[in-house]
Design a protein around this motif. Sequence first.
Motif, PDB file in Angstrom:
ATOM      1  N   CYS A   1      -0.492  -1.752  -4.555  1.00  0.00           N
ATOM      2  CA  CYS A   1      -1.651  -2.632  -4.579  1.00  0.00           C
ATOM      3  C   CYS A   1      -2.834  -1.877  -5.184  1.00  0.00           C
ATOM      4  O   CYS A   1      -2.911  -0.653  -5.119  1.00  0.00           O
ATOM      5  N   ARG A   2      -3.744  -2.615  -5.768  1.00  0.00           N
ATOM      6  CA  ARG A   2      -4.989  -1.996  -6.222  1.00  0.00           C
ATOM      7  C   ARG A   2      -5.894  -1.765  -5.008  1.00  0.00           C
ATOM      8  O   ARG A   2      -5.595  -2.218  -3.891  1.00  0.00           O
ATOM      9  N   ASP A   3      -7.003  -1.040  -5.211  1.00  0.00           N
ATOM     10  CA  ASP A   3      -7.928  -0.777  -4.109  1.00  0.00           C
ATOM     11  C   ASP A   3      -8.455  -2.085  -3.517  1.00  0.00           C
ATOM     12  O   ASP A   3      -8.831  -3.003  -4.253  1.00  0.00           O
ATOM     13  N   ARG A   4      -8.476  -2.162  -2.194  1.00  0.00           N
ATOM     14  CA  ARG A   4      -9.002  -3.351  -1.529  1.00  0.00           C
ATOM     15  C   ARG A   4      -9.629  -2.942  -0.210  1.00  0.00           C
ATOM     16  O   ARG A   4      -9.367  -1.849   0.315  1.00  0.00           O
ATOM     17  N   ALA A   5     -10.424  -3.797   0.345  1.00  0.00           N
ATOM     18  CA  ALA A   5     -11.204  -3.461   1.534  1.00  0.00           C
ATOM     19  C   ALA A   5     -10.431  -3.785   2.810  1.00  0.00           C
ATOM     20  O   ALA A   5      -9.767  -4.825   2.903  1.00  0.00           O
TER      21      ALA A   5
ATOM     22  N   TRP B   1       4.180  -4.671   4.441  1.00  0.00           N
ATOM     23  CA  TRP B   1       2.944  -4.414   5.188  1.00  0.00           C
ATOM     24  C   TRP B   1       3.267  -3.747   6.515  1.00  0.00           C
ATOM     25  O   TRP B   1       4.152  -4.187   7.249  1.00  0.00           O
TER      26      TRP B   1
ATOM     27  N   GLU C   1       0.832  -1.201   0.000  1.00  0.00           N
ATOM     28  CA  GLU C   1       0.000   0.000   0.000  1.00  0.00           C
ATOM     29  C   GLU C   1       0.875   1.262   0.000  1.00  0.00           C
ATOM     30  O   GLU C   1       2.032   1.215   0.411  1.00  0.00           O
TER      31      GLU C   1
ATOM     32  N   PRO D   1      -0.634  -7.805   2.150  1.00  0.00           N
ATOM     33  CA  PRO D   1      -0.909  -7.932   0.717  1.00  0.00           C
ATOM     34  C   PRO D   1      -0.443  -9.276   0.165  1.00  0.00           C
ATOM     35  O   PRO D   1       0.529  -9.859   0.637  1.00  0.00           O
ATOM     36  N   THR D   2      -1.164  -9.749  -0.838  1.00  0.00           N
ATOM     37  CA  THR D   2      -0.734 -10.916  -1.595  1.00  0.00           C
ATOM     38  C   THR D   2      -0.524 -10.482  -3.043  1.00  0.00           C
ATOM     39  O   THR D   2      -0.890  -9.365  -3.428  1.00  0.00           O
TER      40      THR D   2
ATOM     41  N   LEU E   1      -6.061  -2.658   6.625  1.00  0.00           N
ATOM     42  CA  LEU E   1      -5.837  -3.551   5.485  1.00  0.00           C
ATOM     43  C   LEU E   1      -5.018  -4.776   5.906  1.00  0.00           C
ATOM     44  O   LEU E   1      -4.070  -4.647   6.688  1.00  0.00           O
TER      45      LEU E   1
ATOM     46  N   ARG F   1      -2.131 -11.246  -5.511  1.00  0.00           N
ATOM     47  CA  ARG F   1      -3.416 -11.007  -6.173  1.00  0.00           C
ATOM     48  C   ARG F   1      -3.940  -9.594  -5.914  1.00  0.00           C
ATOM     49  O   ARG F   1      -4.925  -9.172  -6.535  1.00  0.00           O
ATOM     50  N   ASP F   2      -3.303  -8.877  -4.996  1.00  0.00           N
ATOM     51  CA  ASP F   2      -3.709  -7.503  -4.717  1.00  0.00           C
ATOM     52  C   ASP F   2      -3.032  -6.496  -5.647  1.00  0.00           C
ATOM     53  O   ASP F   2      -3.312  -5.297  -5.571  1.00  0.00           O
TER      54      ASP F   2
END
Length: 315
Positions: free
Chosen positions: A204-208, A248, A51, A226-227, A223, A229-230
């Motif tokens: 990372c792209r937007d995530r919840a 992170w 992020e 991250p993996t 958050l 896939r994020d």
Amino acid sequence: MEKHWYSIKECDSGVKELYKKGITRGVYCGFNSLDAFYTMKRGGTTYVHGEPTSGKTEYWLEKLLTTTELYGYKHVVYLPESGSKDEVVAELVSKYARKPFYKEYQDNISADELDRYLQFLNEHFIIIDPEDKSLSIEEFFQQVDLIEKELGIRIDTTVADPWNELRHDYSEEGRQDLYIENRLGLIRANAILHNRHNCIITHCRDRAPVEWSDINGKKVWHLPPPTHRDIAGGPAWYRKSMMLLGIWRPPHNVIDPATGAPFEKNEVHVIIQKFKPKGTGAKGTVKLYYDSYQNRYYEFYNGQKRYSGQKAYQF
């Protein structure tokens, strides 16, 4: 047509040399707790994601300063999100000096120290700054080639941070994932061809966010780690990566389920999600801590607080 295939017999001498040498690790990067999980190998790539403000750039600059301090490595850096070329150099000076750069902070570096640090960094860092335009990845490496040719030096590592500040035309491949795979393959091929280490840092792209509980039982939204896939186009990054790292910053005073202790305010997790080739690392998570005064990270190893860039800590 140019030949790109080899019989087993043509590989004979190289394979036997590998057999004699055994597994070749990358270089030690300053932290004992990280050494089993990550080493920096020539001819390889590292892709770092996380992020905004998670510490991705700070972490990688730590690696660059450490390999300079330990091995004299030379680096090309393209860091448009970190400010102008002068501000990037100021950041490097602060990290190398291990104290504040700006006079507004107590015990900042002196004018005499600044001259000395600039002289040292001039021998090891080149800044790419296209100012009002962005570069494609091909143009970025053309600049690196020009640096080596005109200055007569060998560049050991490159970094472009972040990926989205490079110029991209996804229509060239028709699909984003195919474009990403093509360009990441180019980055890896460049590292192999020039026997250097190339790094790309991406967001990372937007995530919840998810719900956590702090030490007082209060709900905290933060958050998760991250993996791959994020990342936008994450499967392509995973397929084409050699070393893939997630960075992170955990929520302060929330209980770490792995240890039962609360996360520290300055704690940063380096998550090694993929490593290649064999022997260069391992999957796992390493905790580091950021010292805002020294502008450097430290670790706790065997109960001791240790900073990077000091040969005495090497195995």
